[in-house]
Scaffold this motif. Structure first.
Motif, PDB file in Angstrom:
ATOM      1  N   MET A 127       0.833  -1.168   0.076  1.00 35.88           N
ATOM      2  CA  MET A 127      -0.060   0.150  -0.006  1.00 35.88           C
ATOM      3  C   MET A 127       0.901   1.293  -0.079  1.00 35.88           C
ATOM      4  O   MET A 127       1.795   1.481   0.668  1.00 35.88           O
ATOM      5  N   ILE A 128       0.478   2.338  -0.742  1.00 34.92           N
ATOM      6  CA  ILE A 128       1.184   3.546  -0.997  1.00 34.92           C
ATOM      7  C   ILE A 128       0.249   4.546  -0.316  1.00 34.92           C
ATOM      8  O   ILE A 128      -1.067   4.459  -0.664  1.00 34.92           O
ATOM      9  N   ARG A 129       0.612   5.367   0.729  1.00 33.82           N
ATOM     10  CA  ARG A 129      -0.087   6.541   0.835  1.00 33.82           C
ATOM     11  C   ARG A 129       0.524   7.698   0.630  1.00 33.82           C
ATOM     12  O   ARG A 129       1.560   8.033   0.784  1.00 33.82           O
ATOM     13  N   ILE A 130      -0.357   8.619  -0.235  1.00 34.40           N
ATOM     14  CA  ILE A 130       0.071  10.001  -0.483  1.00 34.40           C
ATOM     15  C   ILE A 130      -1.086  10.902   0.272  1.00 34.40           C
ATOM     16  O   ILE A 130      -2.148  11.055  -0.207  1.00 34.40           O
ATOM     17  N   GLY A 131      -0.684  11.751   1.325  1.00 33.26           N
ATOM     18  CA  GLY A 131      -1.588  12.481   1.851  1.00 33.26           C
ATOM     19  C   GLY A 131      -2.823  11.648   2.201  1.00 33.26           C
ATOM     20  O   GLY A 131      -2.775  10.441   3.064  1.00 33.26           O
ATOM     21  N   SER A 132      -4.036  11.962   2.021  1.00 36.70           N
ATOM     22  CA  SER A 132      -5.167  11.171   2.419  1.00 36.70           C
ATOM     23  C   SER A 132      -5.621   9.984   1.123  1.00 36.70           C
ATOM     24  O   SER A 132      -6.459   9.329   1.583  1.00 36.70           O
ATOM     25  N   LEU A 133      -4.654   9.999   0.336  1.00 37.19           N
ATOM     26  CA  LEU A 133      -4.885   9.128  -0.858  1.00 37.19           C
ATOM     27  C   LEU A 133      -4.280   7.730  -0.484  1.00 37.19           C
ATOM     28  O   LEU A 133      -2.891   7.605   0.075  1.00 37.19           O
ATOM     29  N   GLU A 134      -4.872   6.484  -0.451  1.00 31.14           N
ATOM     30  CA  GLU A 134      -4.257   5.147  -0.319  1.00 31.14           C
ATOM     31  C   GLU A 134      -4.287   4.261  -1.628  1.00 31.14           C
ATOM     32  O   GLU A 134      -5.553   4.248  -2.179  1.00 31.14           O
TER      33      GLU A 134
END
Length: 109
Positions: A1-8
């Protein structure tokens, strides 16, 4: 899983198939790609098919859906289709997501 800010973003392996290397690499000589990609006696290579699950702001988006479950046994054998981690539904279930929880499906091709 990659998280960018609130984007998963989850990268889900849907399946592997064997395809003719000519279709995958076109006119590129095997001397170039063969060092990076193993091939068999039939000049086929393993290709992976992935699905993206994007979650943000309470929404769930699936990008691409893989090959699905409606292939005939002949089609499965021809492609040498394998699902080492189960189906897309199995992967979603492992993430605690049911198909009806998906808000949007995008098929890119």
């Amino acid at each position: 899983m990659i998280r960018i800010g609130s984007l998963e973003v989850h990268l889900i392996l849907e399946s592997t198939v064997r395809v003719d290397a000519g279709g995958a690499f076109g006119l590129v000589p095997r001397a170039l790609w063969g060092k990076l990609m193993p091939y068999d006696d039939n000049n086929t290579v393993v290709m992976t098919q992935h699905v993206l699950l994007v979650q943000s702001a309470g929404r769930r988006i699936v990008i691409d859906t893989g090959l699905g479950g409606n292939l005939t046994s002949r089609q499965i054998a021809f492609r040498k289709l394998e699902r080492p981690r189960g189906t897309l539904i199995d992967a979603l279930n492992r993430l605690g997501i049911r198909p009806e929880d998906i808000d949007l499906v995008i098929d890119t091709h």
